[in-house]
Motif scaffolding. Structure first.
Motif, PDB file in Angstrom:
ATOM      1  N   ASP A 140      13.101   1.860  -0.937  1.00 47.94           N
ATOM      2  CA  ASP A 140      12.880   3.314  -0.945  1.00 47.94           C
ATOM      3  C   ASP A 140      11.735   3.699  -0.012  1.00 47.94           C
ATOM      4  OD1 ASP A 140      14.907   3.726  -2.756  1.00 47.94           O
ATOM      5  OD2 ASP A 140      13.568   3.900  -4.495  1.00 47.94           O
ATOM      6  N   ILE A 141      10.619   2.969  -0.097  1.00 52.25           N
ATOM      7  CA  ILE A 141       9.452   3.274   0.737  1.00 52.25           C
ATOM      8  C   ILE A 141       9.800   3.101   2.217  1.00 52.25           C
ATOM      9  CG2 ILE A 141       7.118   2.537   1.375  1.00 52.25           C
ATOM     10  CD1 ILE A 141       6.783   1.705  -1.642  1.00 52.25           C
ATOM     11  N   MET A 142      10.451   1.997   2.547  1.00 51.06           N
ATOM     12  CA  MET A 142      10.795   1.745   3.952  1.00 51.06           C
ATOM     13  C   MET A 142      11.742   2.802   4.481  1.00 51.06           C
ATOM     14  SD  MET A 142      11.192  -2.348   4.266  1.00 51.06           S
ATOM     15  CE  MET A 142       9.761  -3.415   4.354  1.00 51.06           C
ATOM     16  N   SER A 143      12.655   3.225   3.643  1.00 52.68           N
ATOM     17  CA  SER A 143      13.628   4.233   4.063  1.00 52.68           C
ATOM     18  C   SER A 143      12.988   5.606   4.224  1.00 52.68           C
ATOM     19  CB  SER A 143      14.759   4.293   3.034  1.00 52.68           C
ATOM     20  OG  SER A 143      15.685   5.272   3.402  1.00 52.68           O
ATOM     21  N   THR A 144      12.210   6.030   3.254  1.00 54.70           N
ATOM     22  CA  THR A 144      11.635   7.378   3.322  1.00 54.70           C
ATOM     23  C   THR A 144      10.461   7.479   4.296  1.00 54.70           C
ATOM     24  OG1 THR A 144      10.203   6.928   1.407  1.00 54.70           O
ATOM     25  CG2 THR A 144      12.312   8.005   0.977  1.00 54.70           C
ATOM     26  N   LYS A 145       9.669   6.429   4.406  1.00 50.57           N
ATOM     27  CA  LYS A 145       8.492   6.452   5.298  1.00 50.57           C
ATOM     28  C   LYS A 145       8.814   5.966   6.709  1.00 50.57           C
ATOM     29  CE  LYS A 145       5.603   7.533   1.934  1.00 50.57           C
ATOM     30  NZ  LYS A 145       4.800   8.718   1.839  1.00 50.57           N
ATOM     31  N   LYS A 146      10.041   5.493   6.915  1.00 53.08           N
ATOM     32  CA  LYS A 146      10.468   5.000   8.236  1.00 53.08           C
ATOM     33  C   LYS A 146       9.560   3.879   8.758  1.00 53.08           C
ATOM     34  CE  LYS A 146      13.569   8.306   8.533  1.00 53.08           C
ATOM     35  NZ  LYS A 146      14.741   8.040   7.746  1.00 53.08           N
ATOM     36  N   VAL A 147       9.257   2.911   7.878  1.00 52.19           N
ATOM     37  CA  VAL A 147       8.464   1.759   8.282  1.00 52.19           C
ATOM     38  C   VAL A 147       9.316   0.500   8.181  1.00 52.19           C
ATOM     39  CG1 VAL A 147       6.237   2.757   7.666  1.00 52.19           C
ATOM     40  CG2 VAL A 147       7.504   1.462   5.957  1.00 52.19           C
ATOM     41  N   HIS A 148       8.982  -0.490   8.991  1.00 49.02           N
ATOM     42  CA  HIS A 148       9.748  -1.728   9.020  1.00 49.02           C
ATOM     43  C   HIS A 148       9.050  -2.852   8.267  1.00 49.02           C
ATOM     44  CE1 HIS A 148      12.635  -0.321  12.076  1.00 49.02           C
ATOM     45  NE2 HIS A 148      11.632   0.451  12.417  1.00 49.02           N
ATOM     46  N   THR A 149       7.746  -2.685   8.064  1.00 50.66           N
ATOM     47  CA  THR A 149       6.952  -3.736   7.451  1.00 50.66           C
ATOM     48  C   THR A 149       5.937  -3.117   6.507  1.00 50.66           C
ATOM     49  OG1 THR A 149       7.136  -4.976   9.506  1.00 50.66           O
ATOM     50  CG2 THR A 149       5.456  -5.692   7.969  1.00 50.66           C
ATOM     51  N   LEU A 150       5.689  -3.775   5.377  1.00 48.11           N
ATOM     52  CA  LEU A 150       4.688  -3.296   4.426  1.00 48.11           C
ATOM     53  C   LEU A 150       3.730  -4.439   4.074  1.00 48.11           C
ATOM     54  CD1 LEU A 150       7.001  -1.307   1.994  1.00 48.11           C
ATOM     55  CD2 LEU A 150       5.230  -0.331   3.460  1.00 48.11           C
ATOM     56  N   PRO A 151       2.435  -4.214   4.267  1.00 46.23           N
ATOM     57  CA  PRO A 151       1.469  -5.201   3.801  1.00 46.23           C
ATOM     58  C   PRO A 151       1.491  -5.269   2.275  1.00 46.23           C
ATOM     59  CG  PRO A 151       0.465  -3.687   5.371  1.00 46.23           C
ATOM     60  CD  PRO A 151       1.801  -3.113   4.987  1.00 46.23           C
ATOM     61  N   VAL A 152       1.306  -6.475   1.747  1.00 46.42           N
ATOM     62  CA  VAL A 152       1.253  -6.672   0.304  1.00 46.42           C
ATOM     63  C   VAL A 152      -0.212  -6.954  -0.046  1.00 46.42           C
ATOM     64  CG1 VAL A 152       2.118  -8.014  -1.632  1.00 46.42           C
ATOM     65  CG2 VAL A 152       3.576  -7.670   0.382  1.00 46.42           C
ATOM     66  N   VAL A 153      -0.750  -6.172  -0.971  1.00 46.15           N
ATOM     67  CA  VAL A 153      -2.164  -6.296  -1.316  1.00 46.15           C
ATOM     68  C   VAL A 153      -2.349  -6.456  -2.821  1.00 46.15           C
ATOM     69  CG1 VAL A 153      -3.002  -4.984   0.679  1.00 46.15           C
ATOM     70  CG2 VAL A 153      -2.447  -3.777  -1.435  1.00 46.15           C
ATOM     71  N   GLU A 154      -3.455  -7.134  -3.146  1.00 43.33           N
ATOM     72  CA  GLU A 154      -3.956  -7.158  -4.521  1.00 43.33           C
ATOM     73  C   GLU A 154      -5.340  -6.532  -4.432  1.00 43.33           C
ATOM     74  OE1 GLU A 154      -1.720 -10.879  -6.669  1.00 43.33           O
ATOM     75  OE2 GLU A 154      -3.597 -11.313  -5.631  1.00 43.33           O
ATOM     76  N   GLY A 155      -5.472  -5.313  -4.908  1.00 44.97           N
ATOM     77  CA  GLY A 155      -6.695  -4.551  -4.663  1.00 44.97           C
ATOM     78  C   GLY A 155      -6.705  -4.159  -3.195  1.00 44.97           C
ATOM     79  N   THR A 156      -7.694  -4.649  -2.469  1.00 43.97           N
ATOM     80  CA  THR A 156      -7.718  -4.399  -1.022  1.00 43.97           C
ATOM     81  C   THR A 156      -7.435  -5.668  -0.231  1.00 43.97           C
ATOM     82  OG1 THR A 156     -10.110  -4.811  -0.962  1.00 43.97           O
ATOM     83  CG2 THR A 156      -9.393  -2.518  -1.240  1.00 43.97           C
TER      84      THR A 156
END
Length: 149
Positions: A116-132
């Motif tokens: 959903d995030i990739m589709s609506t925000k038009k991004v191809h990659t998402l960093p995965v974080v725990e806190g920062t």
């Protein structure tokens, strides 16, 4: 239900704010990736830099329209936008061209939420974080791979 931790890449290529533009270009070409998380010395995510950020260095500069009245110059368009655009075009390090507000997910985020995030925000990659702290990255191809397993 699949979670991000099930599909994310944990050995992430990262850069720092002081990484040079030439080195960044080499990373994109040799690693064949389209975006790289930007981290500080402690591994905290501070932003993301993409191929598009790098490509903007070669585009034509759009000079903003101004109105001159007596000794004053008024920008019809945003002066800050022009300054930001100029900085990106003349930047020498990642700090000059990166985006500081990256969309992120956690290892517990569901794969369907990532889609959903990739589709609506038009991004191809998402960093995965725990806190920062950056702990991984998930890309569109990771989602596609789940369809063939």
């Amino acid at each position: 239900m699949l979670k991000v931790r099930d599909i994310m890449t944990t050995e992430v290529v990262t850069v720092r704010l002081e990484t040079g533009i030439r080195e960044l270009a080499e990373i994109f070409t040799t690693r064949r990736i389209g975006s790289v998380p930007v981290v500080d010395g402690a591994g905290n995510l501070v932003g993301i830099v993409t191929e598009s950020d790098l490509i903007e260095q070669d585009r034509n500069l759009h000079i903003p329209t101004v109105v001159s009245l007596f000794d004053w110059v008024f920008y019809v368009e945003s002066e800050k936008k022009f300054e930001k655009e100029l900085l990106k075009m003349t930047g020498q390090t990642v700090a000059d061209i990166y985006t500081g507000t990256a969309e992120t997910v956690t290892p517990e985020t569901s794969v369907s939420d990532v889609a959903d995030i990739m589709s609506t925000k038009k991004v191809h990659t998402l960093p995965v974080v725990e806190g920062t702290k950056l702990v991984g990255i998930v890309s569109r191809i990771d989602l596609i791979k789940t369809m063939v397993k």
